[in-house]
Design an enzyme around this catalytic site. Sequence first.
Site, mmCIF file in Angstrom:
data_model
loop_
_atom_site.group_PDB
_atom_site.id
_atom_site.type_symbol
_atom_site.label_atom_id
_atom_site.label_comp_id
_atom_site.label_asym_id
_atom_site.label_seq_id
_atom_site.Cartn_x
_atom_site.Cartn_y
_atom_site.Cartn_z
ATOM 1 N N CYS A 1 -8.855 -1.017 4.149
ATOM 2 C CA CYS A 1 -7.813 -1.568 3.101
ATOM 3 C C CYS A 1 -6.599 -2.168 3.897
ATOM 4 C CB CYS A 1 -7.077 -0.360 2.402
ATOM 5 S SG CYS A 1 -8.113 0.533 1.236
ATOM 6 N N HIS B 1 9.375 6.626 20.313
ATOM 7 C CA HIS B 1 8.193 6.192 21.327
ATOM 8 C C HIS B 1 8.360 6.085 22.630
ATOM 9 C CE1 HIS B 1 6.832 5.967 17.095
ATOM 10 N NE2 HIS B 1 6.995 4.479 17.080
ATOM 11 N N GLU C 1 0.917 -1.338 -0.113
ATOM 12 C CA GLU C 1 -0.142 0.065 -0.249
ATOM 13 C C GLU C 1 1.098 1.252 -0.126
ATOM 14 O OE1 GLU C 1 -2.135 -1.141 3.456
ATOM 15 O OE2 GLU C 1 -0.948 0.206 4.624
ATOM 16 N N CYS D 1 1.895 -1.986 15.498
ATOM 17 C CA CYS D 1 1.721 -1.923 14.061
ATOM 18 C C CYS D 1 1.245 -3.221 13.284
ATOM 19 C CB CYS D 1 3.256 -1.581 13.488
ATOM 20 S SG CYS D 1 3.359 -1.536 11.753
ATOM 21 N N GLY E 1 7.029 -1.670 6.199
ATOM 22 C CA GLY E 1 8.533 -2.047 6.143
ATOM 23 C C GLY E 1 9.434 -1.045 6.847
ATOM 24 N N CYS F 1 6.809 -6.675 7.671
ATOM 25 C CA CYS F 1 8.075 -6.278 8.271
ATOM 26 C C CYS F 1 8.482 -7.255 9.297
ATOM 27 C CB CYS F 1 7.810 -4.715 8.803
ATOM 28 S SG CYS F 1 9.045 -4.024 9.419
HETATM 29 S S1 SF4 Z 1 6.255 0.342 12.557
HETATM 30 FE FE1 SF4 Z 1 7.642 0.235 10.969
HETATM 31 S S2 SF4 Z 1 9.420 -0.929 11.628
HETATM 32 FE FE2 SF4 Z 1 7.748 -1.366 13.147
HETATM 33 S S3 SF4 Z 1 6.672 -3.186 12.278
HETATM 34 FE FE3 SF4 Z 1 5.590 -1.285 11.355
HETATM 35 S S4 SF4 Z 1 6.322 -1.059 9.482
HETATM 36 FE FE4 SF4 Z 1 8.042 -2.291 10.766
#
Ligand code: SF4
Length: 366
Positions: free
Chosen positions: A344, A220, A92, A120, A163, A113
């Site tokens: 999506c 973070h 995407e 995430c 990614g 990733c």
């Molecule tokens: S936040 Fe970025 S580095 Fe972390 S899992 Fe998601 S895509 Fe990967």
Amino acid sequence: MSHPTNIFDLAGVEGLRKSWRLDPQAVRQVRTLLLKRGLGDDEALACVPAERRDEFAERVALHALTLDRRCDSGLDGATKLLFRTAAGMLIESVVLRIATGRTTLCVSSQVGCAAACDFCATGKMGIAQNLSAAEILDQLVQAKQLLAPEGRTVRNLVFMGMGEPFHNEENLYAVLTALTAPELFHHPASRVLVSTVGLPEAMLRCVRRFPGVNLALSLHSVRQETRARIIPLAKKHSLDELRRVVREANRIQAVDRSSGPTLMLEYLMLAGVNDSLEEAREFAAWCEGLAVHVNLIPFNPIDDAPHLAATPRPQREAFAAVLKAAGLPTTIRYSLGADVAAACGQLVRRENRARAMATNAALREL
Ligand code: SF4
């Protein structure tokens, strides 16, 4: 018939051009119309003399991805583009139409990733495959083609999609080289942002090689234990190490760019995890002496992490006030396209998981 040569491949296309005795101007025009102005394929190919046009179209690939579908936000100017790779996976890209008229494109550098951050959805996909440089660049080409009829183009390009860009480092550098090349996109380096979860050595390699490109570090938390809990990769790299890298990046970029160094620090605000005012004060102290700009990011809840929730707005503002009082440039970001992200994003995860499982099953049977 061999694989077509990619339009981004300067040497490859030049070899074909010579063999066809084609005027160099024709190739230059195709690239200008397609890569710089975002015109349609047929308009770009019209620059090639008619007697060579079919062969050119057959031997030079203008695209590396197929647009599968687009999802337009009903809330704001965001559009999510879902592309299918040659391997059949979905990725995407997100077009963000900012009210000022500026447009940002957020691109993916991988399918899935391996960083597996807790908050995430991409990290929860359980897959990590690198995209080729052409697959990353084609996201920009097709976004420009989508925007051209609106009188818009892509002003800012950010690597914040699927990614971790530094897990696909060589292709990332090939992309940055092509983006800034006058013969290809001629996109200003200062309008490119590479966002990383924090791979210190790769960050320094990138800054040394492309000092004009902006970097964003997803921090973070400045508490090692908290950070390692939400970003598994953080177990490998201490906060002290990251701080040294930010300082070194500031030093290199100050030498190499006129606007002065500013590295973005991304801070995803998670209720009860990293959003206390005490943590804001620790964060401000961590940033002392660094040339950084802080972006506080709201969290969009995901099904795979029901234990995480977004920090309420008043708390976000109180957190920001602590940082600003400490003299830290701080922006509270608002998420665009939350509706398409949910709809999506789920589709991408479901399809890719199913395809990866089917591929693994087929491999086991071999
Ligand atoms: S936040 Fe970025 S580095 Fe972390 S899992 Fe998601 S895509 Fe990967």
